[in-house]
Write an enzyme that holds these catalytic residues in place. Structure first.
Site, PDB file in Angstrom:
ATOM      1  N   GLU A 109      -1.166 -23.178   5.923  1.00 20.42           N
ATOM      2  CA  GLU A 109      -0.627 -23.619   7.218  1.00 20.42           C
ATOM      3  C   GLU A 109      -0.434 -22.456   8.177  1.00 20.42           C
ATOM      4  O   GLU A 109      -0.659 -22.589   9.389  1.00 20.42           O
ATOM      5  CB  GLU A 109       0.712 -24.334   6.993  1.00 20.42           C
ATOM      6  CG  GLU A 109       1.332 -24.908   8.248  1.00 20.42           C
ATOM      7  CD  GLU A 109       0.538 -26.072   8.816  1.00 20.42           C
ATOM      8  OE1 GLU A 109       0.016 -25.944   9.943  1.00 20.42           O
ATOM      9  OE2 GLU A 109       0.417 -27.103   8.118  1.00 20.42           O
ATOM     10  N   GLY A 136       5.108  -5.834  23.114  1.00 18.54           N
ATOM     11  CA  GLY A 136       4.775  -6.051  21.711  1.00 18.54           C
ATOM     12  C   GLY A 136       3.941  -7.287  21.441  1.00 18.54           C
ATOM     13  O   GLY A 136       3.696  -7.631  20.279  1.00 18.54           O
ATOM     14  N   GLY A 166       4.200 -14.087  15.153  1.00 18.18           N
ATOM     15  CA  GLY A 166       5.464 -13.404  14.921  1.00 18.18           C
ATOM     16  C   GLY A 166       5.933 -13.576  13.496  1.00 18.18           C
ATOM     17  O   GLY A 166       5.530 -14.510  12.799  1.00 18.18           O
ATOM     18  N   LYS A 222      -9.658 -19.331  13.966  1.00 21.11           N
ATOM     19  CA  LYS A 222      -8.800 -20.515  13.901  1.00 21.11           C
ATOM     20  C   LYS A 222      -9.588 -21.783  14.255  1.00 21.11           C
ATOM     21  O   LYS A 222      -9.373 -22.845  13.661  1.00 21.11           O
ATOM     22  CB  LYS A 222      -7.611 -20.332  14.837  1.00 21.11           C
ATOM     23  CG  LYS A 222      -6.697 -19.191  14.405  1.00 21.11           C
ATOM     24  CD  LYS A 222      -5.669 -18.844  15.469  1.00 21.11           C
ATOM     25  CE  LYS A 222      -4.790 -17.681  15.027  1.00 21.11           C
ATOM     26  NZ  LYS A 222      -3.846 -17.253  16.086  1.00 21.11           N
ATOM     27  N   GLY A 227       0.783 -20.213  13.748  1.00 24.20           N
ATOM     28  CA  GLY A 227       2.111 -19.797  13.319  1.00 24.20           C
ATOM     29  C   GLY A 227       2.969 -20.920  12.776  1.00 24.20           C
ATOM     30  O   GLY A 227       2.614 -21.595  11.815  1.00 24.20           O
ATOM     31  N   ARG A 263       0.819  -1.213   0.000  1.00 22.53           N
ATOM     32  CA  ARG A 263       0.000   0.000   0.000  1.00 22.53           C
ATOM     33  C   ARG A 263       0.850   1.259   0.000  1.00 22.53           C
ATOM     34  O   ARG A 263       0.464   2.283  -0.550  1.00 22.53           O
ATOM     35  CB  ARG A 263      -0.926   0.005   1.224  1.00 22.53           C
ATOM     36  CG  ARG A 263      -2.097  -0.949   1.132  1.00 22.53           C
ATOM     37  CD  ARG A 263      -3.025  -0.786   2.308  1.00 22.53           C
ATOM     38  NE  ARG A 263      -2.357  -1.105   3.573  1.00 22.53           N
ATOM     39  CZ  ARG A 263      -2.919  -0.952   4.772  1.00 22.53           C
ATOM     40  NH1 ARG A 263      -4.138  -0.471   4.876  1.00 22.53           N
ATOM     41  NH2 ARG A 263      -2.255  -1.286   5.868  1.00 22.53           N
TER      42      ARG A 263
END
Length: 432
Positions: free
Chosen positions: A130, A188, A305, A206, A135, A47
């Site tokens: 996947e 974070g 992450g 999920k 993750g 973007r």
């Protein structure tokens, strides 16, 4: 090895996308050896083209994702934009132009997975995802391929790292919800707006994906019962510890005992400290699978992450590219059972109920009568005075398993008793 490279379009270049591009570049030789042909990053749709993206040739960057997909030489599209649109339109455009897709988009797959699978099948192309659940943890492929010959009866897990970090801190330090959330934000682990995580929306998406794969039926996001964890308190953890439990936000997908329906739900629950999921700490994820032949399996690891998620994306990229070279496709949607999704009221579960009651004779008998009238059997009861409030006591009831509707009806009836001052907390008990 084929010398002509397979060309990849990267749609989105945020935390995950930039890590995917880095690994594709630094591990190019290894990826080529594993696939049987070189893979080339042919374009990156973003973007904000002015943003500096280390390691990415600015000549590859474009704001026109549709033109990138339509240019005629792309073999695989990696979609890491997230959200519903423009991701949905771009994925269908990719299929229309003979491009296989790797996606990490849990929200889109939970809402429109059936339509996307149908579009992929019609085009004779792969749709791999996947990275959409847990993750880096290999989960989708084991459910879809390794356990394809087995019958899965239950999938229960911690599939959101933010909420697990918060609850783990509340458990280990005695912190309140807001204090633990503030720490997660500072480190974070939590977004500036943590609603999708703490209210269970992320985990519900999920759960829909996992239930659909595990039970070979279509489960959409709207089918998943969802409760957040913002009301979980330090007092709840104290009660859990007295029971030898801890509290986790769980995604639970189950096949009914008669095999005629399935359920999918997300909510906080007490689980015994002896259960494998109880030891999952910090921002880690873990999913517990119960299958008839394989028995109990647990998949554990970092659930979010840039690097962990990119690992899952690259694993799918290798599989899809191998299929491209073999002129084949991997497994698509399996929804042959067409099982209905039962409402939460039909789920058989246990409750831990904490009541503030009048501290006088006969209260326990009144409470027990309400449970009996609703067909709910009591497992244990604990009553103690509340020295900070004269004339009141705390009454904790743990039930045996019963339909959730009966338990909910019991709680509503308890609220109407004159001797019940309030319902301090209600929590399900799982993992037994």
């Amino acid at each position: 090895m084929r010398t002509r490279p397979l060309k990849v379009a990267l749609l989105g270049c945020g935390v995950v996308g930039s890590e995917v591009a880095r690994i594709m570049t630094t591990h190019a030789d290894d990826l080529a050896a594993r696939i049987g042909a070189p893979v080339e990053l042919a374009g990156v749709a973003v973007r904000r083209p002015s943003k500096v993206r280390e390691g990415i040739d600015p000549a590859l960057v474009t704001t026109d994702a549709t033109a990138l997909l339509k240019r005629g030489d792309i073999d695989v599209a990696i979609e890491v934009i997230g959200g519903i649109e423009p991701a949905r339109t771009l994925i269908t455009t990719a299929f229309e132009h003979g491009i296989a897709v790797v996606s990490a988009n849990k929200a889109l797959l939970a809402q429109d997975g059936a339509a996307l699978h149908a579009a992929a099948e019609q085009a004779g192309l792969d749709l791999y995802y996947e990275a959409a659940v847990a993750g880096a943890i290999p989960l989708i492929r084991p459910l879809r391929e390794s356990l394809a010959g087995d019958k899965i009866n239950r999938v229960m897990g911690i599939v959101n790292g933010t909420t697990n970090f918060i609850l783990d801190k509340m458990d280990s330090t005695g912190a309140g919800y807001q204090e633990a959330l503030d720490e997660a934000t500072a480190l974070g682990y939590a977004e500036a707006d943590p609603t999708a995580d703490v209210e269970g929306y992320d985990a519900a998406a999920k759960a829909a994906i996992l239930a659909g794969i595990a039970f070979h039926t279509r489960v959409r996001l709207d089918d998943v019962h969802r409760e957040g964890m913002t009301e979980v308190s330090a007092a709840d953890f104290a009660s859990a510890k007295r029971m030898g439990c801890t509290i986790k936000l769980l995604a639970i997908c189950e096949r009914a005992a008669d095999g005629g329906s399935v359920t999918a739900r997300v909510h906080p629950a007490m689980i015994p400290l002896s259960h494998p999921l109880a030891s999952v700490r910090e921002a880690y994820n873990a999913v517990f699978v119960e299958a008839e032949a394989a028995g109990r399996l647990m998949f554990y690891g970092p659930g979010a992450g840039g690097s962990p998620t990119a690992s899952a994306v690259l694993g799918d990229l290798v599989a899809v590219c191998r299929n491209k070279l073999a002129e084949a496709t991997g497994p698509g949607e399996s929804a042959y059972t067409q099982l209905p999704v039962s409402p939460m009221g039909d789920v058989v579960t246990r409750y831990h109920i904490s009541l503030d009651v009048a501290d006088k004779p006969g209260v326990l008998a009144q409470v027990a009568t309400v449970f009996a009238e609703h067909g709910v059997s009591i497992d244990t009861v604990r009553q103690q005075g509340r020295p900070e409030i004269d004339g009141e006591a705390s009454l904790v009831v743990v039930t045996h398993r019963a339909p959730d509707a009966a338990l909910s009806g019991t709680v509503e009836a308890l609220r109407k008793l004159d001797t019940v001052r309030g319902v301090a907390s209600i929590m399900r008990v799982e993992g037994e």
